[in-house]
Design a protein around this motif. Structure first.
Motif, PDB file in Angstrom:
ATOM      1  N   MET A   1       2.626  14.144   9.106  1.00 52.63           N
ATOM      2  CA  MET A   1       2.895  12.875   9.767  1.00 52.63           C
ATOM      3  C   MET A   1       2.165  11.766   9.022  1.00 52.63           C
ATOM      4  N   ASN A   2       1.035  11.282   9.553  1.00 54.35           N
ATOM      5  CA  ASN A   2       0.256  10.260   8.873  1.00 54.35           C
ATOM      6  C   ASN A   2      -1.038  10.876   8.385  1.00 54.35           C
ATOM      7  N   PRO A   3      -1.443  10.519   7.183  1.00 50.41           N
ATOM      8  CA  PRO A   3      -2.594  11.174   6.581  1.00 50.41           C
ATOM      9  C   PRO A   3      -3.911  10.729   7.189  1.00 50.41           C
ATOM     10  N   ASP A   4      -4.916  11.557   6.981  1.00 56.69           N
ATOM     11  CA  ASP A   4      -6.280  11.188   7.324  1.00 56.69           C
ATOM     12  C   ASP A   4      -6.878  10.591   6.062  1.00 56.69           C
ATOM     13  N   SER A   5      -7.011   9.303   6.033  1.00 60.58           N
ATOM     14  CA  SER A   5      -7.555   8.617   4.869  1.00 60.58           C
ATOM     15  C   SER A   5      -9.062   8.820   4.847  1.00 60.58           C
ATOM     16  N   SER A   6      -9.596   9.281   3.727  1.00 60.66           N
ATOM     17  CA  SER A   6     -11.021   9.597   3.707  1.00 60.66           C
ATOM     18  C   SER A   6     -11.739   9.099   2.455  1.00 60.66           C
ATOM     19  N   SER A   7     -11.358   7.959   1.913  1.00 63.07           N
ATOM     20  CA  SER A   7     -12.000   7.465   0.709  1.00 63.07           C
ATOM     21  C   SER A   7     -13.110   6.469   1.071  1.00 63.07           C
ATOM     22  N   GLY A 119       1.704  -3.231   5.380  1.00 62.19           N
ATOM     23  CA  GLY A 119       0.265  -3.279   5.142  1.00 62.19           C
ATOM     24  C   GLY A 119      -0.397  -1.917   5.275  1.00 62.19           C
ATOM     25  N   LEU A 120       0.051  -1.134   6.241  1.00 62.00           N
ATOM     26  CA  LEU A 120      -0.552   0.176   6.493  1.00 62.00           C
ATOM     27  C   LEU A 120      -0.284   1.177   5.370  1.00 62.00           C
ATOM     28  N   VAL A 121       0.765   0.961   4.602  1.00 59.16           N
ATOM     29  CA  VAL A 121       1.061   1.850   3.471  1.00 59.16           C
ATOM     30  C   VAL A 121      -0.143   1.902   2.527  1.00 59.16           C
ATOM     31  N   ALA A 122      -0.811   0.765   2.328  1.00 59.68           N
ATOM     32  CA  ALA A 122      -1.991   0.720   1.454  1.00 59.68           C
ATOM     33  C   ALA A 122      -3.140   1.562   2.011  1.00 59.68           C
ATOM     34  N   CYS A 123      -3.103   1.845   3.314  1.00 53.78           N
ATOM     35  CA  CYS A 123      -4.137   2.681   3.947  1.00 53.78           C
ATOM     36  C   CYS A 123      -3.787   4.162   3.842  1.00 53.78           C
ATOM     37  N   GLY A 124      -2.571   4.467   3.377  1.00 52.58           N
ATOM     38  CA  GLY A 124      -2.125   5.855   3.296  1.00 52.58           C
ATOM     39  C   GLY A 124      -1.133   6.220   4.387  1.00 52.58           C
ATOM     40  N   TYR A 125      -0.703   5.246   5.154  1.00 57.59           N
ATOM     41  CA  TYR A 125       0.246   5.465   6.257  1.00 57.59           C
ATOM     42  C   TYR A 125       1.659   5.677   5.705  1.00 57.59           C
ATOM     43  N   VAL A 126       2.377   6.588   6.341  1.00 56.74           N
ATOM     44  CA  VAL A 126       3.773   6.831   5.985  1.00 56.74           C
ATOM     45  C   VAL A 126       4.628   6.381   7.175  1.00 56.74           C
ATOM     46  N   PRO A 127       5.338   5.234   7.038  1.00 61.95           N
ATOM     47  CA  PRO A 127       6.161   4.748   8.156  1.00 61.95           C
ATOM     48  C   PRO A 127       7.278   5.721   8.495  1.00 61.95           C
ATOM     49  N   GLU A 128       7.717   5.658   9.747  1.00 63.08           N
ATOM     50  CA  GLU A 128       8.841   6.487  10.172  1.00 63.08           C
ATOM     51  C   GLU A 128      10.086   6.093   9.386  1.00 63.08           C
ATOM     52  N   GLU A 129      10.937   7.067   9.106  1.00 69.01           N
ATOM     53  CA  GLU A 129      12.162   6.792   8.366  1.00 69.01           C
ATOM     54  C   GLU A 129      13.262   6.219   9.250  1.00 69.01           C
ATOM     55  N   ARG A 130      13.263   6.593  10.527  1.00 64.79           N
ATOM     56  CA  ARG A 130      14.313   6.107  11.414  1.00 64.79           C
ATOM     57  C   ARG A 130      14.078   4.630  11.741  1.00 64.79           C
ATOM     58  N   SER A 131      15.142   3.959  12.115  1.00 62.14           N
ATOM     59  CA  SER A 131      15.066   2.544  12.466  1.00 62.14           C
ATOM     60  C   SER A 131      14.180   2.345  13.685  1.00 62.14           C
ATOM     61  N   TYR A 132      13.509   1.217  13.713  1.00 58.04           N
ATOM     62  CA  TYR A 132      12.631   0.895  14.830  1.00 58.04           C
ATOM     63  C   TYR A 132      13.471   0.631  16.068  1.00 58.04           C
ATOM     64  N   ALA A 133      13.097   1.238  17.190  1.00 56.33           N
ATOM     65  CA  ALA A 133      13.792   1.047  18.467  1.00 56.33           C
ATOM     66  C   ALA A 133      12.772   0.532  19.482  1.00 56.33           C
TER      67      ALA A 133
END
Length: 188
Positions: A1-7, A119-133
């Motif tokens: 799902m979303n990673p645990d960013s640990s840097s 913005g969250l992508v830079a933190c290591g977040y992977v957005p959902e692929e499906r359209s936002y509802a």
């Protein structure tokens, strides 16, 4: 799902289960709770009024360093405040979720979600692929509900968004707003 960013060089504390959300005023939440009570037939579990919210981005179980990054992203948001009209009731049958939402997602809400995700992508977040509802969950584990229940439009003036921590207990989840940010009141 979303990673645990640990840097980070600082020691990490226990992971937190976090999400960004819009939190309605308690009066609106109580009204939505009442709507759920009217449309559920014989099953389902209503979401308590204090837990009703509109999720913008679910971050999952993350470390402190990820939370710090996410908070910096939130500080950079430039979306303006907006009006959200909840005018339809729906159900996702497989998970048994009954929800309320707008017929059309307002452009500022779409922009807020897009800005957060980008913005969250830079933190290591992977957005959902499906359209936002855009929706507020009113009930879970529902098999039957009154599909023809008319809802009078409920209007919500949205002026802020928040970061929320989910605490899981035997009796269900409890949500804690850990920080909030004002949306711009005068947008070009």
């Amino acid at each position: 799902m979303n990673p645990d960013s640990s840097s980070t060089s600082a020691p990490e504390t226990k992971n937190q289960r976090l999400f960004f959300a819009l939190w309605p005023p308690l009066e609106l939440s109580r009204e939505l709770y009442g709507v759920a009570g009217q449309i559920l037939e014989s099953d389902g579990r209503r979401v308590p009024p204090e837990n009703i919210h509109l999720t913008l981005a679910f971050l999952g179980s993350v470390k402190a360093s990820f939370r710090q990054c996410a908070e910096q992203v939130a500080l950079a948001i430039r979306t303006g405040s907006f009006t959200l009209t909840l005018e339809q009731i729906g159900c996702w049958p497989k998970p048994g979720i009954v929800w309320a939402g707008p017929r059309h997602t307002p452009e500022p809400l779409s922009r807020l979600v897009q800005e957060l995700n980008a913005g969250l992508v830079a933190c290591g977040y992977v957005p959902e692929e499906r359209s936002y509802a855009a929706h507020l969950t009113l009930a879970r584990k529902t098999r039957r509900y009154n599909k023809n229940f008319p809802i009078d439009p409920l209007t919500w003036e949205v002026h802020q968004f928040c970061l929320v921590q989910s605490h899981t207990h035997a009796e269900g989840a409890r949500y804690e707003i850990v920080r909030s940010w004002e949306l711009n009141s005068s947008e070009p």
